[in-house]
Design an enzyme around this catalytic site. Structure first.
Site, PDB file in Angstrom:
ATOM      1  N   GLY A  46      70.537 -21.027 -22.565  1.00  0.00           N
ATOM      2  CA  GLY A  46      69.327 -21.050 -23.387  1.00  0.00           C
ATOM      3  C   GLY A  46      68.191 -20.374 -22.643  1.00  0.00           C
ATOM      4  N   GLN A  51      59.641 -18.466 -20.724  1.00  0.00           N
ATOM      5  CA  GLN A  51      60.237 -18.188 -19.412  1.00  0.00           C
ATOM      6  C   GLN A  51      60.195 -16.715 -19.032  1.00  0.00           C
ATOM      7  OE1 GLN A  51      63.893 -20.605 -20.604  1.00  0.00           O
ATOM      8  NE2 GLN A  51      63.932 -20.814 -18.386  1.00  0.00           N
ATOM      9  N   CYS A  91      68.091 -25.101 -15.145  1.00  0.00           N
ATOM     10  CA  CYS A  91      67.131 -24.248 -15.840  1.00  0.00           C
ATOM     11  C   CYS A  91      67.032 -22.929 -15.096  1.00  0.00           C
ATOM     12  CB  CYS A  91      65.768 -24.942 -15.865  1.00  0.00           C
ATOM     13  SG  CYS A  91      64.475 -23.983 -16.663  1.00  0.00           S
ATOM     14  N   LEU A  92      67.024 -21.825 -15.849  1.00  0.00           N
ATOM     15  CA  LEU A  92      66.935 -20.510 -15.201  1.00  0.00           C
ATOM     16  C   LEU A  92      65.609 -20.353 -14.459  1.00  0.00           C
ATOM     17  CD1 LEU A  92      68.501 -18.241 -17.987  1.00  0.00           C
ATOM     18  CD2 LEU A  92      69.581 -19.138 -15.897  1.00  0.00           C
ATOM     19  N   HIS A 133      65.559 -29.165 -24.460  1.00  0.00           N
ATOM     20  CA  HIS A 133      65.107 -28.555 -23.201  1.00  0.00           C
ATOM     21  C   HIS A 133      64.277 -27.297 -23.477  1.00  0.00           C
ATOM     22  CE1 HIS A 133      66.053 -27.101 -18.904  1.00  0.00           C
ATOM     23  NE2 HIS A 133      65.556 -26.039 -19.494  1.00  0.00           N
ATOM     24  N   GLU A 134      64.784 -26.460 -24.382  1.00  0.00           N
ATOM     25  CA  GLU A 134      64.093 -25.184 -24.658  1.00  0.00           C
ATOM     26  C   GLU A 134      62.784 -25.405 -25.426  1.00  0.00           C
ATOM     27  OE1 GLU A 134      65.067 -22.704 -23.045  1.00  0.00           O
ATOM     28  OE2 GLU A 134      67.031 -23.475 -22.503  1.00  0.00           O
ATOM     29  N   HIS A 137      59.982 -26.086 -23.165  1.00  0.00           N
ATOM     30  CA  HIS A 137      59.373 -24.894 -22.544  1.00  0.00           C
ATOM     31  C   HIS A 137      58.196 -24.378 -23.369  1.00  0.00           C
ATOM     32  CE1 HIS A 137      61.800 -23.914 -19.053  1.00  0.00           C
ATOM     33  NE2 HIS A 137      62.925 -24.003 -19.745  1.00  0.00           N
TER      34      HIS A 137
HETATM   35 ZN    ZN Z   1      64.776 -24.191 -18.884  1.00  0.00          ZN
END
Ligand code: ZN
Length: 169
Positions: A46, A51, A91-92, A133-134, A137
């Site tokens: 995701g 991000q 998480c990236l 989660h997304e 963000h």
């Molecule tokens: Zn993330």
């Protein structure tokens, strides 16, 4: 090559609140494609526009094994949720760090697709975790915010150390 640079914790830009998308033009389609390319290459399941320093309510995800079920959620809202589940998230934007987070088990989501068409669906399991989660963000929230202050400080130190090691290599 259309890979975008992913902001990393504790970059303050990750705290920006995203604005709703109202224009579904060619530039938006190009951004979505670049976000998929960036997410698959990372690799991740995701990616929120926040991000990649684009503060629009847009996220892409694909939780399938075969990486053949791309999903685009624009201006997403969770309109119902129930139960709870704990999943070890990563998480990236927080590379190399994984921690248990408790979230709703089942959710109902309303969002627009990449062309502005309304969609409404139910999600559970990993897909529900990923969407929650997304969406976090988009309001400037990160999964490390759910950890204790002490654990969060350890995460920050670990990332500092990783970056120093990468700079020396
Ligand atoms: Zn993330």
């Amino acid at each position: 090559m259309n890979r975008l640079q992913i902001l990393e914790y504790p970059d303050p830009r990750l705290r920006t609140k995203a604005q709703p998308v109202s224009v579904f033009d060619a530039a938006l389609q190009t951004l979505i494609d670049a976000m998929f390319e960036t997410m698959y290459a990372a690799p991740g399941i995701g990616l929120a526009a926040s991000q990649v320093n684009v503060h629009k309510q847009l996220l892409v995800l694909d939780v399938s094994e075969e990486k053949d079920q791309p999903m685009v959620l624009i201006n997403p809202k969770i309109v119902a949720s129930e139960g709870s589940q704990t999943y070890q998230e990563g998480c990236l934007s927080v590379p190399g760090v994984f921690a248990d987070v408790e979230r709703a088990d089942r959710i109902v989501v309303e969002a627009l697709d990449r062309h502005g068409k309304a969609q409404n669906f139910e999600a559970d399991g990993l897909l529900a975790v990923c969407i929650q989660h997304e969406i976090d963000h988009l309001v400037g929230k990160l999964f490390v915010d759910y950890l204790s202050p002490l654990k969060r400080e350890l995460v920050r130190k670990k990332l500092d150390k990783q970056r120093r090691a990468a700079a020396e290599a």
